[in-house]
Design a protein around this motif. Structure first.
Motif, PDB file in Angstrom:
ATOM      1  N   UNK A 143       0.829  -1.202   0.000  1.00 39.85           N
ATOM      2  CA  UNK A 143       0.000   0.000   0.000  1.00 39.85           C
ATOM      3  C   UNK A 143       0.863   1.251   0.000  1.00 39.85           C
ATOM      4  N   UNK A 144       2.007   1.198   0.695  1.00 40.92           N
ATOM      5  CA  UNK A 144       2.894   2.361   0.765  1.00 40.92           C
ATOM      6  C   UNK A 144       4.038   2.281  -0.242  1.00 40.92           C
ATOM      7  N   UNK A 176       1.094   0.045  13.602  1.00 39.73           N
ATOM      8  CA  UNK A 176       1.813   1.298  13.848  1.00 39.73           C
ATOM      9  C   UNK A 176       3.295   1.187  13.496  1.00 39.73           C
ATOM     10  N   UNK A 177       3.946   0.151  13.969  1.00 37.14           N
ATOM     11  CA  UNK A 177       5.384   0.024  13.746  1.00 37.14           C
ATOM     12  C   UNK A 177       5.704  -0.161  12.270  1.00 37.14           C
ATOM     13  N   UNK A 178       4.875  -0.936  11.554  1.00 39.39           N
ATOM     14  CA  UNK A 178       5.124  -1.149  10.127  1.00 39.39           C
ATOM     15  C   UNK A 178       4.981   0.150   9.349  1.00 39.39           C
ATOM     16  N   UNK A 222       7.771   2.293   7.208  1.00 43.32           N
ATOM     17  CA  UNK A 222       7.551   2.605   5.795  1.00 43.32           C
ATOM     18  C   UNK A 222       7.665   4.097   5.524  1.00 43.32           C
ATOM     19  N   UNK A 223       7.192   4.926   6.453  1.00 40.46           N
ATOM     20  CA  UNK A 223       7.307   6.376   6.291  1.00 40.46           C
ATOM     21  C   UNK A 223       8.777   6.792   6.336  1.00 40.46           C
ATOM     22  N   UNK A 224       9.532   6.157   7.210  1.00 38.30           N
ATOM     23  CA  UNK A 224      10.961   6.480   7.312  1.00 38.30           C
ATOM     24  C   UNK A 224      11.709   6.102   6.039  1.00 38.30           C
ATOM     25  N   UNK A 225      11.208   5.094   5.325  1.00 38.94           N
ATOM     26  CA  UNK A 225      11.875   4.643   4.111  1.00 38.94           C
ATOM     27  C   UNK A 225      11.537   5.496   2.888  1.00 38.94           C
ATOM     28  N   UNK A 226      10.661   6.467   3.039  1.00 38.75           N
ATOM     29  CA  UNK A 226      10.317   7.334   1.922  1.00 38.75           C
ATOM     30  C   UNK A 226      11.522   8.169   1.506  1.00 38.75           C
ATOM     31  N   UNK A 227      11.601   8.573   0.237  1.00 33.65           N
ATOM     32  CA  UNK A 227      12.668   9.486  -0.179  1.00 33.65           C
ATOM     33  C   UNK A 227      12.643  10.766   0.658  1.00 33.65           C
ATOM     34  N   UNK A 284      -2.155   9.006   9.460  1.00 30.15           N
ATOM     35  CA  UNK A 284      -1.593   9.699  10.621  1.00 30.15           C
ATOM     36  C   UNK A 284      -2.028   9.011  11.919  1.00 30.15           C
ATOM     37  N   UNK A 285      -3.290   8.633  11.997  1.00 27.28           N
ATOM     38  CA  UNK A 285      -3.790   7.966  13.205  1.00 27.28           C
ATOM     39  C   UNK A 285      -3.045   6.664  13.465  1.00 27.28           C
ATOM     40  N   UNK A 286      -2.780   5.910  12.416  1.00 31.64           N
ATOM     41  CA  UNK A 286      -2.090   4.639  12.598  1.00 31.64           C
ATOM     42  C   UNK A 286      -0.594   4.822  12.821  1.00 31.64           C
ATOM     43  N   UNK A 287      -0.069   6.000  12.506  1.00 33.24           N
ATOM     44  CA  UNK A 287       1.297   6.313  12.893  1.00 33.24           C
ATOM     45  C   UNK A 287       1.392   6.560  14.391  1.00 33.24           C
ATOM     46  N   UNK A 288       0.310   7.122  14.966  1.00 31.69           N
ATOM     47  CA  UNK A 288       0.295   7.421  16.396  1.00 31.69           C
ATOM     48  C   UNK A 288      -0.032   6.179  17.215  1.00 31.69           C
ATOM     49  N   UNK A 289      -1.033   5.436  16.768  1.00 26.89           N
ATOM     50  CA  UNK A 289      -1.391   4.188  17.431  1.00 26.89           C
ATOM     51  C   UNK A 289      -2.241   3.372  16.473  1.00 26.89           C
TER      52      UNK A 289
END
Length: 719
Positions: free
Chosen positions: A417-418, A468-470, A474-479, A459-464
Motif C-alpha cells: 500500500x505504501x 503502527x510500527x510497520x 515505511x514512512x521512514x523509508x520514503x525518499x 496519521x492515526x495509525x502512525x500514532x497508534x
C-alpha cells in the motif's frame, strides 16, 4: 356539536342485500364494501362466501380484463376482488383455502405463457401469500402435490410478484417443524441452483436481476431466522447450499462463462457481497472499521472465500478491461470512458474481501496489485463518490484491522500500500494538483473529502494502531524530499483542513439543532479547547456530541404565566355553556369592515438582546420565551436612527397624527397628492431618520397585515 345533527348514515350495502337479485358487481360498486367486509358484516360475508361469488372473485384476479374497457376502470374490479380475498376474514380464508377447485383456478394462472400481466401477478401473489400465512397446511399440501410449481414460478421470475411469493414460502410458514419441511422441499427442488442458472449472461436482464435479488433475500432471511432460532434447530438447507463452495463456484462460472455482460457480473457480485456480509450493510459499516475490536454478528464461511480466490484474477481483469460503455454527458463535462457498474461492484467486492482478513485472499490481492488499480481509478474518476467510498473502505481495512499473531497478513498488506501503490506520494500529488486547480479558479475535486480521511487514517495509525510500527518504518523509508513534503503537509495543510472541517461541521450542527434559552452559552468551543487541538491534528468531534439541547417543559416561571395571559387575550376559550348557534339559520350577511383591537407583538431573537435592550426604557416590561429562544414584546412603535434600530414599547393605543418618514402616507394626514391608503411610495423614501412615536404602529394599522422584514430589519418578525 356534530352529533347533534345525527350525521351517521346506514350503509347502502344492507339495503342491497335485502334484494334477492343483488349481484356481486353491484356490491363491489359500493365505496364501503371493503370497510363493511373488514368490519365483519355478517350478511355481506355470507353472501361473498357463496360458491358462485368466490369463483367470480378468483376469476377476476386471474383473468385479463377486456382490452376495450377504459384504462382507469379496467382493473377496478380485479383490485377490489383481491382486497376482499385478502381482507383477513376467517370465513373467506376458510372458504378459499379449503376449496380445492378454487385453489386449482388460482394455480392455473401460473400455467399461462410469459409474460404475465404484472398487476394480475401481484393480485395472485398477494392472495396466495395470504393463504400461506393463514391456511398454511392446506395450501402447502396443495402446492407440494404440483410437480411443476417451482418451475412455473421461476418461469415467471421476471415478474417481481413471483419473487415475493418465493420469499413468503421461506419466511411466513409456521410452526417451525412445518417450515423445516418446506425448506427441505425447496432444497430438493434445487431452488438455489435453478436461481443461480438464471444469472447466466444469455438470460433476460430482468430475470437476472430478480433471480439475484431473490438469492440475496434468501441469504439474509435465513441468517436472521437462524440467529433467532435455538441452537438445536436443524440447519437451514437453502443457506447451507448457498454457502457451499460448489454453489459459489457455480455462480462464478455462470458470471464469467462465455461473453461477459455487465448485468450478469453485477447481479452475480451482489450475491457474493451478500454472502460476505458480516453485518447489515449501511453507512455504519464504515464507522465499525474505524473502531477497534468490533464484533461481527457472524463470520464468513471459509468455503465462500476458497471458491472466490481462484477467480480474483477475473475480477482484476474487469478493472483493466471492463464491458464497453458509451460516453455520457455529466454535470462536470463529457465522460469518455465511464467507470461502469461492473467496476464499481468489483471495488465493493475487494473491500468486502479485505474486511475478512483472510490470509490467502490478502496475499492474492497483493500479488495482483488490485489495490494499485483501485487507487488509479480513485484519482481518475474524481467525481465518483461511490467509488471513493469503497476505496476508502479498502484502505481502512488494511490499516485498522487487528489480527492475531498467527495471522499477520494485513500487517504485510500495508507494505505494498505504501511501496507499490505509493499511497503517501499520491495523496501529496493529488492535493497539490487540487490546490493549483482552485488557484486558477477551478472547482475543488470531488474526492478531496475522502482523500482527507485517508490521510488522517495514515496519521492515526502512525500514532497508534495495529500496524503502527510497520507504517512508521515505511514512512521512514520514503525518499527525503517526499518525507519532508509529508511532514509539512501533516503539520500545516492537513492540520488546517481538520480545524476548518471541525468548525464547519460544528456550524452545520448548530443550524439543525433546536434553539433553547441556554443554547448560545452551551454551544461552540472556547479558546482553550482550540489550543488543545494544536498538539493533535486529528481534532475530534466529541465536544459537539456533549452539547445539551434539553428543553425544560415544566418551567412555570412568571415569564410563562405572562405569555399564557397574552395568548388568552387573543384566543377565546370554547364554552359549552353558551347557547349554541344554529349553523343552518339564515342570516343577513354584512360586508361592513370590522375593526378589532388587537395587541401586536415583537419577536426578537436572543442574539440581538445586547443591542436592543440598551435602547429600552427601564419601566417597559419584557419577557423571554425559553421554548422558542426569543422574546415577545407588546408593540407600540419601532423607530430607526441611522443604520441602527431602536425600540420603544408601551401601551398600544389610538391613532397617531405624527407624520412618518418621507415616502409613507399617514392615515391621519391630508394633502392633494396623497396616494391610495395602504401603499408606500419607495421612490420618495428618505434616508433613515428618527421616527416619531407610534409611526410604525400606524403603518401596521394601515396595512392591517403581519409584516416580515421591515426594510432592512431582517432579524425581527412582527405579527
Amino acid at each position: 356539536m356534530f352529533w347533534k345533527f345525527d350525521l351517521h348514515t346506514t350503509s347502502h350495502i344492507d339495503q342491497l342485500l335485502d334484494r334477492e337479485d343483488v349481484t356481486l358487481r353491484e356490491l363491489m360498486e359500493e365505496d364501503d364494501v371493503l370497510q363493511e367486509c373488514k368490519a365483519q358484516n355478517r350478511r355481506l360475508l355470507l353472501f361473498l362466501s357463496q360458491d358462485h361469488c368466490m369463483t367470480e372473485l378468483v376469476n377476476l384476479i386471474t383473468t385479463e380484463p377486456p382490452a376495450d374497457l377504459e384504462e382507469k376502470s379496467r382493473f377496478k374490479f380485479p383490485n377490489i376482488a383481491c382486497e376482499l380475498l385478502t381482507s383477513d376474514v376467517s370465513l373467506i380464508n376458510d372458504k378459499l383455502g379449503g376449496d380445492e377447485s378454487l385453489l386449482e383456478t388460482l394455480y392455473h394462472f401460473l400455467e399461462q405463457e410469459p409474460p404475465l400481466n404484472p398487476l394480475l401477478a401481484s393480485f395472485f401473489s398477494k392472495t396466495i401469500g395470504n393463504l400461506i400465512a393463514r391456511k398454511t397446511e392446506q395450501v402447502i399440501s396443495f402446492l407440494r402435490k404440483k410437480d411443476g410449481f417451482i418451475g412455473l414460478v421461476l418461469k415467471h421470475i421476471d415478474a417481481s410478484a413471483m419473487m415475493d411469493l418465493l420469499l413468503r414460502l421461506i419466511s411466513c410458514v409456521e410452526p417451525a417443524p412445518l417450515r423445516q419441511e418446506v425448506l427441505n422441499w425447496l432444497s430438493e427442488e434445487k431452488l438455489i441452483q435453478r436461481l443461480t442458472e438464471l444469472i447466466h449472461t444469455g438470460k433476460d436482464e430482468e430475470r437476472q436481476s430478480n433471480a439475484s435479488q431473490t438469492l440475496c433475500d434468501i441469504i439474509r432471511l435465513s441468517r436472521d431466522q437462524a440467529n433467532q432460532m435455538q441452537e438445536n434447530v436443524e440447519a437451514d438447507p437453502l443457506l447451507a447450499v448457498l454457502e457451499s463452495q460448489e454453489s459459489v463456484a457455480g455462480l462464478l462460472k455462470t458470471m464469467f462463462e462465455g461473453e461477459r455482460s455487465e448485468a450478469s457480473i453485477v447481479n452475480g457480485t451482489q450475491v457474493l457481497l451478500t454472502l460476505l456480509e458480516t453485518r447489515r450493510s449501511g453507512l455504519e459499516g464504515l464507522m465499525d472499521l474505524y473502531s477497534q475490536g468490533y464484533e461481527r454478528s457472524y463470520t464468513v464461511n471459509s468455503s465462500i472465500l476458497h471458491a472466490i480466490e481462484p477467480h480474483l484474477k477475473d475480477f482484476q481483469q474487469l478493472l483493466l478491461n471492463p464491458p464497453k460503455k458509451s460516453a455520457i454527458l455529466t454535470t462536470v463535462g463529457l465522460l469518455e470512458e465511464p467507470l461502469g457498474n461492473a467496476r464499481l461492484h468489483v471495488a465493493r467486492l475487494v473491500a468486502a474481501l479485505l474486511q475478512t482478513s483472510a490470509p490467502s485472499v490478502c496475499q492474492e490481492l497483493c500479488k495482483l496489485t488490485t489495490m494499485d488499480q483501485l487507487l488509479d481509478l480513485f484519482f481518475k474518476y474524481s467525481w465518483n463518490n461511490f467509488l471513493h467510498f469503497q476505496v476508502e473502505l479498502c484502505v481502512a481495512s488494511i490499516l485498522n484491522h487487528s489480527v492475531p499473531e498467527e495471522r499477520p497478513i494485513p500487517a504485510k498488506a500495508s507494505d505494498p500500500l505504501f511501496q507499490k501503490c505509493r499511497l503517501v506520494q499520491r495523496i501529496l500529488d493529488a492535493w497539490e494538483e487540487n490546490d493549483q486547480i482552485q488557484a486558477e479558479g477551478g472547482a475543488r475535486r470531488g474526492n478531496m473529502g475522502h482523500l482527507t480521511r485517508m490521510a488522517n487514517m495514515v496519521v492515526q495509525n502512525l500514532e497508534k494502531g495495529p500496524v503502527q510500527s510497520q507504517i512508521s518504518d515505511l514512512i521512514k523509508e520514503l525518499p527525503e524530499d517526499c518525507k519532508g513534503r509529508w511532514e509539512s503537509f501533516v503539520d500545516e495543510t492537513l492540520r488546517e483542513t481538520n480545524r476548518r472541517n471541525t468548525v464547519e461541521l460544528a456550524f452545520s450542527d448548530y443550524q439543525i439543532q433546536q434553539m433553547t434559552a441556554n443554547f448560545v452559552d452551551q454551544f461552540g468551543f472556547n479558546d482553550e479547547e482550540f489550543s488543545e487541538h494544536d498538539e493533535n491534528i486529528n481534532a475530534t468531534f466529541d465536544r459537539i456530541a456533549e452539547i445539551n439541547f434539553n428543553l425544560d417543559a415544566d418551567d412555570n416561571s412568571a415569564n410563562a404565566t405572562a405569555f399564557e395571559a397574552c395568548c388568552k387575550e387573543r384566543i377565546r376559550q370554547f364554552d359549552d355553556a353558551e347557547e349554541e348557534e344554529d349553523i343552518w339559520e339564515e342570516k343577513e350577511i354584512n360586508y361592513a369592515t370590522q375593526v378589532k383591537s388587537r395587541t401586536r407583538l415583537l419577536f426578537v431573537n436572543y442574539a440581538y438582546y445586547p443591542y436592543l435592550l440598551n435602547h429600552l426604557d427601564s419601566h417597559h416590561e419584557w419577557f423571554p420565551l425559553c421554548e422558542n429562544h426569543c422574546t415577545l414584546f407588546p408593540l407600540t412603535m419601532l423607530s430607526c436612527e441611522g443604520p441602527s434600530w431602536t425600540a420603544s414599547f408601551g401601551e398600544a393605543g389610538g391613532n397617531s397624527s405624527s407624520p412618518g418618514p418621507a415616502g409613507w402616507d399617514s392615515p391621519g394626514g391630508s394633502g392633494g397628492d396623497k396616494q391610495e391608503a395602504g401603499w408606500a411610495n419607495f421612490t420618495e423614501f428618505q434616508p433613515f431618520s428618527r421616527w416619531e412615536p407610534n409611526t410604525l404602529h400606524t403603518i401596521l394599522y394601515t396595512f392591517d397585515v403581519s409584516v416580515w422584514d421591515i426594510v432592512t430589519c431582517q432579524f425581527i418578525k412582527l405579527f
